[in-house]
Write an enzyme that holds these catalytic residues in place. Structure first.
Site, PDB file in Angstrom:
ATOM      1  N   HIS A 288       0.832  -1.200   0.000  1.00 21.44           N
ATOM      2  CA  HIS A 288       0.000   0.000   0.000  1.00 21.44           C
ATOM      3  C   HIS A 288       0.873   1.259   0.000  1.00 21.44           C
ATOM      4  CE1 HIS A 288      -3.312   2.677   1.208  1.00 21.44           C
ATOM      5  NE2 HIS A 288      -2.430   3.208   2.042  1.00 21.44           N
ATOM      6  N   GLU A 289       1.896   1.269   0.831  1.00 20.30           N
ATOM      7  CA  GLU A 289       2.797   2.422   0.897  1.00 20.30           C
ATOM      8  C   GLU A 289       3.581   2.581  -0.407  1.00 20.30           C
ATOM      9  OE1 GLU A 289       2.428   4.546   3.219  1.00 20.30           O
ATOM     10  OE2 GLU A 289       1.151   3.257   4.433  1.00 20.30           O
TER      11      GLU A 289
ATOM     12  N   HIS B  88       1.549   4.388  -2.946  1.00 16.82           N
ATOM     13  CA  HIS B  88       1.567   5.841  -2.783  1.00 16.82           C
ATOM     14  C   HIS B  88       2.740   6.448  -3.547  1.00 16.82           C
ATOM     15  CE1 HIS B  88      -1.673   6.450   0.031  1.00 16.82           C
ATOM     16  NE2 HIS B  88      -1.151   5.613   0.920  1.00 16.82           N
TER      17      HIS B  88
END
Length: 96
Positions: A47-48, A51
């Site tokens: 998820h990071e 980003h």
């Protein structure tokens, strides 16, 4: 490829920073590593990384800069202000 760092901190947290994948960094704390399973931690890191791949940090930085500039210009347009005892007064410049 973004770098990955581990911070010695009990508070569970993970975050990403960097304007593009070449300058990206993902940081996770020992707290989150302790409470999540390996599969869950992989999901958090993915998820990071998303980003960074989507340049979310760059977009957020540009948006915040534009909002700050608009706020500054709006305050400048209305003239300087001062506040005393909770009462806001707008200063008007006297023109002879």
């Amino acid at each position: 490829m973004p770098q990955v760092y581990v911070m010695d901190e009990d508070q569970p947290n993970a975050f990403a920073t960097g304007r593009n994948p070449e300058h990206g960094v993902v940081a996770v704390t020992t707290g989150i590593m302790r409470i999540l399973s390996r599969e869950e931690l992989e999901g958090v890191i993915a998820h990071e990384l998303a980003h960074i791949r989507n340049r979310d940090i760059l977009v957020g930085t540009v948006a915040a800069s534009i909002a700050g500039a608009i706020s500054y210009l709006a305050q400048w347009r209305n003239g300087p202000r001062c506040s005393a005892a909770g009462v806001t007064m707008r200063a008007r410049w006297a023109v002879p």
